[in-house]
Design a protein around this motif. Structure first.
Motif, PDB file in Angstrom:
ATOM      1  N   SER A 381      12.240  20.924  -4.866  1.00 41.31           N
ATOM      2  CA  SER A 381      13.019  20.568  -4.120  1.00 41.31           C
ATOM      3  C   SER A 381      12.418  21.479  -2.376  1.00 41.31           C
ATOM      4  O   SER A 381      12.259  20.388  -2.096  1.00 41.31           O
ATOM      5  CB  SER A 381      14.013  21.749  -4.162  1.00 41.31           C
ATOM      6  OG  SER A 381      13.559  23.464  -4.292  1.00 41.31           O
ATOM      7  N   ALA A 382      11.270  22.538  -2.861  1.00 41.33           N
ATOM      8  CA  ALA A 382      10.435  23.201  -1.936  1.00 41.33           C
ATOM      9  C   ALA A 382       9.242  21.532  -1.102  1.00 41.33           C
ATOM     10  O   ALA A 382       9.066  21.404   0.105  1.00 41.33           O
ATOM     11  CB  ALA A 382       9.856  23.676  -1.958  1.00 41.33           C
ATOM     12  N   ARG A 383       8.276  20.840  -2.171  1.00 41.57           N
ATOM     13  CA  ARG A 383       7.676  19.942  -1.917  1.00 41.57           C
ATOM     14  C   ARG A 383       8.376  19.025  -1.491  1.00 41.57           C
ATOM     15  O   ARG A 383       8.336  18.855  -0.350  1.00 41.57           O
ATOM     16  CB  ARG A 383       7.136  19.364  -3.599  1.00 41.57           C
ATOM     17  CG  ARG A 383       6.402  20.190  -4.122  1.00 41.57           C
ATOM     18  CD  ARG A 383       5.264  19.490  -5.221  1.00 41.57           C
ATOM     19  NE  ARG A 383       6.374  18.765  -6.315  1.00 41.57           N
ATOM     20  CZ  ARG A 383       7.246  19.455  -7.414  1.00 41.57           C
ATOM     21  NH1 ARG A 383       7.484  21.100  -7.673  1.00 41.57           N
ATOM     22  NH2 ARG A 383       7.674  19.091  -8.332  1.00 41.57           N
ATOM     23  N   GLU A 384       9.900  18.354  -1.649  1.00 44.13           N
ATOM     24  CA  GLU A 384      10.812  17.485  -1.407  1.00 44.13           C
ATOM     25  C   GLU A 384      10.593  17.693  -0.122  1.00 44.13           C
ATOM     26  O   GLU A 384      10.300  16.756   1.407  1.00 44.13           O
ATOM     27  CB  GLU A 384      11.519  16.639  -2.079  1.00 44.13           C
ATOM     28  CG  GLU A 384      11.019  16.434  -2.860  1.00 44.13           C
ATOM     29  CD  GLU A 384      12.406  15.533  -4.103  1.00 44.13           C
ATOM     30  OE1 GLU A 384      13.588  16.003  -3.323  1.00 44.13           O
ATOM     31  OE2 GLU A 384      12.260  15.075  -4.912  1.00 44.13           O
ATOM     32  N   ALA A 385      10.958  19.100   0.464  1.00 40.30           N
ATOM     33  CA  ALA A 385      11.609  19.692   1.941  1.00 40.30           C
ATOM     34  C   ALA A 385      10.573  19.185   3.086  1.00 40.30           C
ATOM     35  O   ALA A 385      10.796  19.309   4.142  1.00 40.30           O
ATOM     36  CB  ALA A 385      12.289  20.674   2.164  1.00 40.30           C
ATOM     37  N   LEU A 386       9.245  19.703   2.503  1.00 40.59           N
ATOM     38  CA  LEU A 386       8.097  19.704   3.380  1.00 40.59           C
ATOM     39  C   LEU A 386       6.912  18.978   3.051  1.00 40.59           C
ATOM     40  O   LEU A 386       6.207  18.818   3.861  1.00 40.59           O
ATOM     41  CB  LEU A 386       7.109  20.648   2.613  1.00 40.59           C
ATOM     42  CG  LEU A 386       8.039  22.281   2.306  1.00 40.59           C
ATOM     43  CD1 LEU A 386       6.563  23.409   1.913  1.00 40.59           C
ATOM     44  CD2 LEU A 386       8.282  22.899   4.029  1.00 40.59           C
ATOM     45  N   ASP A 387       7.776  17.844   2.601  1.00 39.69           N
ATOM     46  CA  ASP A 387       7.168  16.600   2.490  1.00 39.69           C
ATOM     47  C   ASP A 387       5.283  16.408   1.636  1.00 39.69           C
ATOM     48  O   ASP A 387       4.943  15.823   2.352  1.00 39.69           O
ATOM     49  CB  ASP A 387       7.543  15.820   3.882  1.00 39.69           C
ATOM     50  CG  ASP A 387       7.158  13.935   4.104  1.00 39.69           C
ATOM     51  OD1 ASP A 387       7.122  13.361   2.585  1.00 39.69           O
ATOM     52  OD2 ASP A 387       6.339  13.402   5.126  1.00 39.69           O
ATOM     53  N   LEU A 388       6.074  17.098   0.871  1.00 38.13           N
ATOM     54  CA  LEU A 388       4.258  16.995  -0.242  1.00 38.13           C
ATOM     55  C   LEU A 388       4.683  16.455  -1.468  1.00 38.13           C
ATOM     56  O   LEU A 388       5.771  16.274  -2.550  1.00 38.13           O
ATOM     57  CB  LEU A 388       4.008  18.752  -0.689  1.00 38.13           C
ATOM     58  CG  LEU A 388       3.999  19.345  -0.028  1.00 38.13           C
ATOM     59  CD1 LEU A 388       3.252  20.732  -0.349  1.00 38.13           C
ATOM     60  CD2 LEU A 388       2.515  19.053   0.938  1.00 38.13           C
ATOM     61  N   SER A 389       3.584  14.982  -1.796  1.00 39.61           N
ATOM     62  CA  SER A 389       3.400  14.052  -2.633  1.00 39.61           C
ATOM     63  C   SER A 389       2.341  14.645  -3.650  1.00 39.61           C
ATOM     64  O   SER A 389       1.292  15.032  -2.594  1.00 39.61           O
ATOM     65  CB  SER A 389       3.314  12.822  -1.687  1.00 39.61           C
ATOM     66  OG  SER A 389       3.236  12.360  -3.155  1.00 39.61           O
TER      67      SER A 389
END
Length: 884
Positions: A381-389
């Motif tokens: 969830s943190a990676r998606e919210a920060l747009d980290l792939s």
């Protein structure tokens, strides 16, 4: 692909040892071949003719003769991974040029000309970026950056307080909810209680900025898919230290030097493009929001200031917008111009009057290496919210010895009976107030949520009264028994909670009514109870095989906790996406648990483990097992025997004797705070005959005593400073600490601070606790399912797996403590493990290789007298060499 040519040069800023060259070669090959690597490297810092310089932001060692060499694990990770990254980028560039120029029908001179034209076109924008960054660096060197804040935004003068308290009650009404498909692809399908406040509003906001927050869009598109390195560690202070080391490194450009007009190649400089990511708590520059202090409160207030119903003059003045694209572009260039830690990024946001938490998001695209704390990487969830792939990127996790526990902790959540009852009261009050305005699905789900929370509260209270023990495992079916609660589709209800913003609406209404009655705004310093309850309900969506539910009673409060027992699936998402995953630590032994429980799905040929030796010569370390004390009593600190008054007294006399032969500082680690307190109480007692001094006084004849306390929050740092001052004064000292405590990790007892390390007993977790019973049962069930043969053979295998997991947990903690002492090549120390159980081969095999190599195992070396004599010889030898 496994046959990778070993690289010989890694652009280490100093002359690396052979061990570190081996480390960097193994790291390079591991990344190149796309493997999962576990690296254990205890190497530390080398100092010679040095002095200490302390600045407001850091403490650095400087060498008068320019002979100082920093040879730590961080530099090896940096040099090995960045060298690979630049090589990889150059290969990708060459491949692109070759493919674009390939045409068999054209003459060679035309192909060469086309290749040069393509190369110049690709490098043109690259040169423009490097020139801008170079200009910024020169400006920074000449003077303090000055910036026209009026250009940044005139909004800065507006009030950034919370939303107006004069809102109409309609503001707290729920929007109409129609989405009821279980396959809904909601971008905000995250736990609200996660660290970063990961709500639908956050994701929507980031999507709004994505693609246009920076100017020069074409430039970003070319870098979107470039491979990056994601480096994470436990704390921001460790990440700041990593940034300091990164500034020392100068890696050659990833682009080939183009030919000038004279035909000669011109030298190209390519700076390392680094970015530090952090939480709102670390980066918020809104004074009134940052002053809240608590991370959850900051997250919530930040989101409130962005709600559609908030008056424009009440919204946050620092949020990036379409009108401030030029400021965001300036922020990006300044962030990339030099290697900056999280404090620098926050300060940059203040200088430009733009929120660094949001302004860093677009900078990710042009970064080569990104540092971030565990929580931001380990939660999807943190990676998606920060747009980290992480797709095809490299992930390096440092200080990874507690990775499995960290993952479990992040995905575990607890709630108290009182919180359930309070949430139920707030939700019921809200439902009564808006009952005529709750339509369709909103009415259905609010009613279901009330029933569910009521069931959890009533059944939890009943279970706590029924059980005589202070903790126990409970089944989900026991918590939802009665009233048809087990018929509720909790998957749909959970998705509704995430999408409807019900918790925020209810909390806002509660605060609104509180202000109407009392006339004062409620101070937000903790997570509102309904958010905590929502987080707990969301955790119930995890597969039952991965975790367990527990209740516990303590301090007149009943707690209900979901504990994640199996971190495999949560970390597998990272492993499946990333090109390579590297776990690194000074002491990763025993390593078998990583292969068995974290990477059980990884093919053996893709998983490599490396345990590198220490940079110290073997003569600089002596490790011993002490099984008998001064009167010859047996040291066996099992849970049933460790409170023996005779053994505790004998332990004190033994430590006093060791302090008599070990110079300077000695650090002793105990299994728990409770046991340390018990020992201290016993040592302070005056003997019954009244003629002999207390054990405490006996020890203090050789060294002053300092001890760690669990009760005082800042006590650890204060005690360490007092202890260090005594060592520096020449009087020596004995520091009593706890395995797994604040002083057992992250603090280095190098040189005089730790000439001796004493481990008292083995810090096994409480096997009788409900939590550890569940953990062992989970491990045994997994082992039984995987094993083959007769039922009896499978039972034996499962019991062996449970015992091994239990021992490994203990020995990882021991190894962390042992690793605190030896920190550089010229350091030397003695390690004494006081407990007969350390004589066993099973336990000794779980020690790091560099410790086992120095372990004295001869039969007559296990008594106190022989240990004292050998240690005296050991330290006399080093004193003589130091004098020479």
């Amino acid at each position: 692909m496994d046959n990778v040519e070993p690289r010989q040069k890694f652009y280490h800023p100093y002359s690396p040892y052979d061990i570190q060259l081996e480390f960097m070669r193994a790291l390079y090959e591991c990344i190149e071949t796309g493997k999962v690597g576990i690296f254990e490297s205890p190497t530390g810092t080398v100092r010679a003719i040095y002095f200490l310089v302390q600045t407001p932001k850091s403490v650095k060692w400087h060498n008068a003769s320019c002979f100082t060499r920093l040879r730590g694990k961080s530099l090896s990770l940096i040099c090995g991974s960045l060298t690979w990254l630049r090589d990889h980028k150059r290969k990708a560039f060459d491949s692109t040029i070759a493919q674009s120029s390939a045409d068999d029908d054209e003459p060679d001179w035309m192909l060469e000309y086309s290749k040069q034209e393509k190369t110049q076109a690709v490098t043109k924008k690259w040169r423009e970026l490097e020139e801008r960054l170079a200009k910024i660096r020169k400006e920074k060197e000449r003077a303090e950056i000055s910036y026209d804040h009026r250009r940044a935004r005139k909004k800065q003068k507006t009030d950034s307080s919370a939303p107006s308290t004069s809102l109409d009650e309609s503001f707290f009404e729920l929007d109409e909810y129609e989405s009821d498909a279980e396959t809904s692809k909601n971008p905000s399908g995250h736990k609200f209680g996660d660290v970063e406040g990961l709500s639908a509003s956050t994701v929507a906001l980031l999507e709004r900025f994505k693609g246009h927050a920076l100017g020069r869009k074409g430039e970003e598109d070319e870098t979107d898919n470039q491979t990056k390195i994601f480096y994470c560690s436990r704390t921001h202070s460790q990440l700041s230290q990593f940034a300091q080391e990164l500034r020392r490194v100068n890696i050659p450009s990833s682009l080939p030097a183009p030919k000038g007009e004279t035909g000669e190649c011109t030298e190209l400089e390519e700076t390392v493009k680094h970015l530090s990511l952090g939480s709102r708590k670390q980066l918020c520059i809104n004074p009134k929001v940052a002053a809240l202090g608590d991370s959850i409160a900051i997250n919530e207030r930040c989101m409130e200031l962005q709600q559609p119903g908030t008056a424009p003059e009440k919204k946050c003045a620092y949020l990036p917008s379409k009108e401030t694209e030029d400021v965001a572009s300036d922020f990006r260039d300044r962030a990339l111009a030099t290697v900056q830690d999280i404090e620098d990024i926050g300060q940059l946001g203040k200088q430009l009057s733009i929120c660094p938490y949001y302004a860093t998001r677009p900078v990710v695209k042009q970064s080569e290496i990104i540092t971030l704390p565990y929580q931001l990487l380990l939660q999807r969830s943190a990676r998606e919210a920060l747009d980290l792939s992480l797709k095809d990127h490299v992930v390096i996790i440092d200080e990874a010895h507690n990775l499995m526990d960290t993952i479990s902790g992040i995905h575990s959540v607890s709630v108290t009976l009182q919180q359930l009852q309070t949430a139920l009261m707030q939700l019921t009050t809200y439902a009564r107030k808006f009952q005529t305005r709750l339509k369709g699905k909103n009415r259905v789900y609010v009613t279901q949520l009330i029933r569910l929370i009521n069931s959890l509260a009533e059944n939890l209270k009943s279970l706590s009264q029924k059980h005589s023990t202070s903790e126990a495992i409970v089944q989900y079916s026991e918590l939802v028994a009665g009233k048809g609660v087990d018929q509720i589709n909790t998957y749909k209800l959970s998705r509704y909670l995430q999408e409807s913003k019900l918790a925020r609406k209810v909390d806002g209404y509660v605060e609104h009514t509180s202000q109407q009655k009392g006339g004062q705004q409620r101070e937000k310093t903790a997570m509102p109870v309904l958010f905590q309850v929502q987080s707990f309900i969301l955790s119930l969506m995890n597969p039952s095989s991965e975790g367990r539910l527990f209740f516990s009673k303590a301090d007149d409060e009943v707690h209900l906790k979901y504990l994640l027992l199996d971190p495999t699936n949560h970390f597998r998402e990272i492993v499946d996406e990333a090109r390579a995953v590297i776990l690194a630590g000074g002491t990763m032994s025993p390593m078998s648990d990583y292969a068995d429980y974290l990477f059980s799905y990884v093919q053996p040929e893709r998983l490599d483990t490396f345990s590198f030796g220490h940079v110290i010569p073997s003569s600089n370390l002596t490790a011993r097992v002490l099984s008998t004390g001064s009167p010859g009593s047996d040291f066996n600190f099992t849970f049933d025997r460790r409170n023996s008054e005779t053994m505790v007294t004998d332990l004190g006399r033994t430590i006093a004797s060791l302090c008599g032969v070990i110079p300077d500082g000695v650090v002793a680690f105990f299994p728990s705070y409770d046991y340390l307190n018990h020992v201290l109480d016993s040592w302070r007692k005056t003997p019954k005959n009244g003629r002999e001094p207390s054990i405490f006084s006996l020890i203090e004849k050789n060294k002053p005593i300092f001890y760690e306390s669990q009760r005082k929050e800042n006590a650890a740092s204060d005690i360490f400073q007092q202890y260090s001052a005594k060592i520096e004064s020449g009087s020596g000292g004995l520091l009593l600490s706890v395995v797994g405590g604040r002083l057992s990790e992250g603090i280095n007892f190098s040189d005089k601070l730790g000439r001796g390390v004493i481990i008292v007993g083995l810090p096994f977790p409480n096997i009788h606790s409900a939590v550890w019973k569940a953990k062992i049962s989970h491990i045994e069930n997994r082992a039984y399912e995987k094993s083959q043969g007769t039922d009896s053979a499978r039972q034996i295998a499962s019991k062996a797996a449970g015992r091994d997991f239990y021992e490994n947990s203990c020995m990882r903690a021991v190894n962390q403590c042992i690793g605190r002492a030896i920190r550089h090549r010229n350091d030397y120390a003695a390690i004494v493990m006081i407990d007969r159980r350390y004589e066993g081969d099973r336990i000794q095999r779980k020690l790091p290789t560099w410790i086992r190599q120095s372990l004295v195992t001869r039969a007559n070396a296990k008594t106190l007298r022989n240990t004292q004599d050998d240690l005296a010889v050991f330290f006399r030898g080093h004193s003589s060499r130091k004098a020479l």
